[in-house]
Design an enzyme around this catalytic site. Structure first.
Site, short mmCIF file in Angstrom:
data_model
loop_
_atom_site.label_atom_id
_atom_site.label_comp_id
_atom_site.label_asym_id
_atom_site.label_seq_id
_atom_site.Cartn_x
_atom_site.Cartn_y
_atom_site.Cartn_z
N PRO A 69 0.83 -1.03 -0.12
CA PRO A 69 0.05 -0.09 0.18
C PRO A 69 1.05 1.34 0.01
CG PRO A 69 -0.79 -1.60 1.78
CD PRO A 69 0.51 -1.94 1.24
N GLU B 18 1.14 -7.67 8.53
CA GLU B 18 1.20 -5.89 8.90
C GLU B 18 2.15 -5.12 7.76
OE1 GLU B 18 -0.65 -3.38 10.53
OE2 GLU B 18 -1.67 -5.39 11.00
N ARG C 190 -0.78 -7.72 -21.42
CA ARG C 190 -1.46 -7.15 -22.56
C ARG C 190 -0.66 -6.20 -23.60
NH1 ARG C 190 -6.79 -6.64 -22.50
NH2 ARG C 190 -6.81 -4.80 -23.53
N ASP D 291 -6.68 1.70 -26.39
CA ASP D 291 -7.25 1.48 -25.37
C ASP D 291 -7.35 2.85 -24.35
OD1 ASP D 291 -8.51 -0.85 -24.13
OD2 ASP D 291 -6.47 -1.82 -23.94
C1 9D3 Z 1 -4.38 -3.60 8.45
C2 9D3 Z 1 -2.99 -3.20 8.14
N1 9D3 Z 1 -2.76 -1.80 7.95
C3 9D3 Z 1 -2.58 -1.26 8.80
C4 9D3 Z 1 -2.40 0.18 8.68
C5 9D3 Z 1 -1.62 -1.95 6.69
C6 9D3 Z 1 -1.75 -2.87 5.91
C7 9D3 Z 1 -0.84 -3.80 5.56
C8 9D3 Z 1 -0.89 -4.75 4.43
C9 9D3 Z 1 -2.87 -2.62 4.81
C10 9D3 Z 1 -2.85 -3.73 3.67
C11 9D3 Z 1 -1.89 -4.75 3.47
C12 9D3 Z 1 -1.93 -5.70 2.49
N2 9D3 Z 1 -1.92 -5.02 1.18
C13 9D3 Z 1 -1.26 -5.41 0.15
O1 9D3 Z 1 -0.23 -6.17 0.42
C14 9D3 Z 1 -1.16 -4.63 -0.99
C15 9D3 Z 1 -2.10 -3.47 -1.48
C16 9D3 Z 1 -3.10 -2.86 -0.97
O2 9D3 Z 1 -3.84 -3.15 0.16
N3 9D3 Z 1 -3.90 -1.91 -1.47
C17 9D3 Z 1 -3.50 -1.69 -2.70
N4 9D3 Z 1 -2.41 -2.18 -3.43
C18 9D3 Z 1 -1.85 -3.00 -2.45
S1 9D3 Z 1 -0.40 -3.93 -3.37
C19 9D3 Z 1 -0.20 -4.61 -2.06
#
Ligand code: 9D3
Length: 253
Positions: free
Chosen positions: A89, A116, A154, A169
């Site tokens: 994220p 986490e 793609r 696209d």
């Molecule tokens: C509940 C944990 N969160 C606390 C602030 C942080 C968190 C850690 C790991 C939130 C999501 C994740 C897992 N997400 C991914 O591994 C992930 C992801 C995403 O959640 N949203 C958009 N792109 C991606 S790429 C990998």
């Protein structure tokens, strides 16, 4: 195009690749996807991939050594990937431009996490870049990896049946798509626009271009900043009183 995906849920990746355009690309030998179980690169009896955070706090952190060993192993098998992408994220938001660039590299590794987060040294030592697929919370990186594999594949010549449809696209052109219609002509009083039934190809093309632009203005005006517009499109924007319409880059034709 070769992808190496490192995950604790290899079957989730397999399931996502069992059908569709990318699956056909794999069957044609245009795309290779190797899935690596992170637990195969652990060194302890319990195949531990995570541990408690230094400094305390809730949740578990993914350890660095299994990722480092996995990338070493996939490099030994298939050569060094040109990019090692950490899905998280915290990454830059994945766009069509990223997809095109990664496709041009030819060999990309994707590292998926659960829990986490990653030990920061996965970023510092193992990964070369970090990508997110958007601002929503997933349960892990696997679905994001599948999104990246799909969008990148793609761009591989032959994966999408009609080459013109990749260039043309939405997002590659920088504008949203125009409305589409097929039979019936009348659905419960909702008519197909008359121009599409007229047989005047130039009129149809012009209508579609205008609808695509109108839709982009209404729904995704942010895209106009990066779009390339031709003379007609710039004139329509001016007609609609769009501020700065003339500043938008002119399409090279
Ligand atoms: C509940 C944990 N969160 C606390 C602030 C942080 C968190 C850690 C790991 C939130 C999501 C994740 C897992 N997400 C991914 O591994 C992930 C992801 C995403 O959640 N949203 C958009 N792109 C991606 S790429 C990998």
């Amino acid at each position: 195009m070769r992808f190496d995906i490192v995950t604790v849920f290899p079957r989730l990746i397999d399931a996502g690749l069992s059908e569709g355009v990318v699956h056909r690309g794999v069957e044609q030998g245009l795309v290779t996807v190797r899935v690596h179980d992170l637990r195969d690169y652990t060194a302890d009896r319990h195949r531990t991939v995570d541990d408690t955070p230094y400094g305390g706090g809730p949740g578990m952190v993914m350890k660095v050594e299994p990722f480092a060993r996995a990338v070493d192993a996939l490099t030994a098998e298939g050569g060094a990937p040109k990019a090692v992408v950490l899905l998280s994220p915290q990454g830059a938001t994945f766009t069509q431009a990223h997809a095109r660039r990664l496709a041009a590299l030819g060999h990309v590794a994707l590292l998926c996490g659960r829990y986490e987060g990653f030990d920061e040294r996965v970023r510092e030592v193992v990964a070369t870049e970090e990508l997110s697929i958007g601002d929503y919370v997933l349960s892990g990186g696997e679905l994001a990896a599948l999104v990246v594999v799909d969008a990148v594949s793609r761009w591989v010549p032959g994966v999408v049946g009609d080459g013109a449809s990749v260039e043309g696209d939405s997002f590659s052109r920088g504008l949203l798509d125009f409305p589409h219609y097929t039979r019936p002509m009348d659905y419960d009083g909702h008519q197909v626009p008359a121009v599409l039934l007229s047989g005047h190809h130039a009129d149809v093309a012009r209508w579609r271009k205008r609808e695509a632009l109108a839709r982009t203005v209404a729904r995704r005006p942010d895209l106009l900043r990066e779009a390339t517009l031709d003379e007609d499109e710039r004139a329509w924007l001016a007609e609609w009183g769009w501020p700065g319409g003339k500043q938008i880059r002119e399409a090279r034709s």
